[in-house]
Write a protein that holds these residues in place. Structure first.
Motif, PDB file in Angstrom:
ATOM      1  N   GLN A  60       0.856  -1.179   0.000  1.00 11.99           N
ATOM      2  CA  GLN A  60       0.000   0.000   0.000  1.00 11.99           C
ATOM      3  C   GLN A  60       0.896   1.234   0.000  1.00 11.99           C
ATOM      4  N   ARG A  61       0.549   2.223  -0.788  1.00 15.12           N
ATOM      5  CA  ARG A  61       1.347   3.436  -0.875  1.00 15.12           C
ATOM      6  C   ARG A  61       0.540   4.618  -0.387  1.00 15.12           C
ATOM      7  N   GLU A  62       1.234   5.562   0.185  1.00 17.73           N
ATOM      8  CA  GLU A  62       0.619   6.798   0.640  1.00 17.73           C
ATOM      9  C   GLU A  62       0.601   7.782  -0.525  1.00 17.73           C
ATOM     10  N   VAL A  63      -0.541   8.391  -0.779  1.00 18.31           N
ATOM     11  CA  VAL A  63      -0.652   9.396  -1.832  1.00 18.31           C
ATOM     12  C   VAL A  63      -0.416  10.757  -1.202  1.00 18.31           C
ATOM     13  N   LEU A  64       0.510  11.489  -1.768  1.00 15.06           N
ATOM     14  CA  LEU A  64       0.830  12.808  -1.253  1.00 15.06           C
ATOM     15  C   LEU A  64       0.187  13.856  -2.142  1.00 15.06           C
ATOM     16  N   GLY A  65      -0.572  14.746  -1.551  1.00 16.02           N
ATOM     17  CA  GLY A  65      -1.229  15.792  -2.313  1.00 16.02           C
ATOM     18  C   GLY A  65      -2.503  16.222  -1.637  1.00 16.02           C
TER      19      GLY A  65
END
Length: 79
Positions: A11-16
């Motif tokens: 799982q990846r963290e979305v930055l924005g």
């Protein structure tokens, strides 16, 4: 059925951010719609991830998503 983490890897963290006002985008850089010439509306900003293995490549900059709702046209800027 497999869980999302099993299908797509870690799982990846979305930055924005979605909506609101752009953090670092000057008003003079916001484009006009090529169809109707109205200033496009800010929708989201995206940032590169923490590691080069999983992050999108924006050249070390932020990415901005803009839209003209009446014309259904979009634009993507970096900077």
């Amino acid at each position: 059925m497999r869980e999302p983490g099993e299908r797509f890897g870690q799982q990846r963290e979305v930055l924005g951010s979605l909506g609101g006002n752009p953090s670092y985008l000057e008003n003079e850089r916001v484009p006009a719609c090529p169809s109707c010439a109205v200033t496009m509306e800010f929708v989201a900003h995206l940032e590169e991830g923490m590691t080069y293995e999983t992050s999108m490549n924006l050249g070390g900059q932020l990415g901005y998503v803009l839209v003209c709702r009446p014309c259904r046209r979009g634009a993507f800027l970096t900077g």
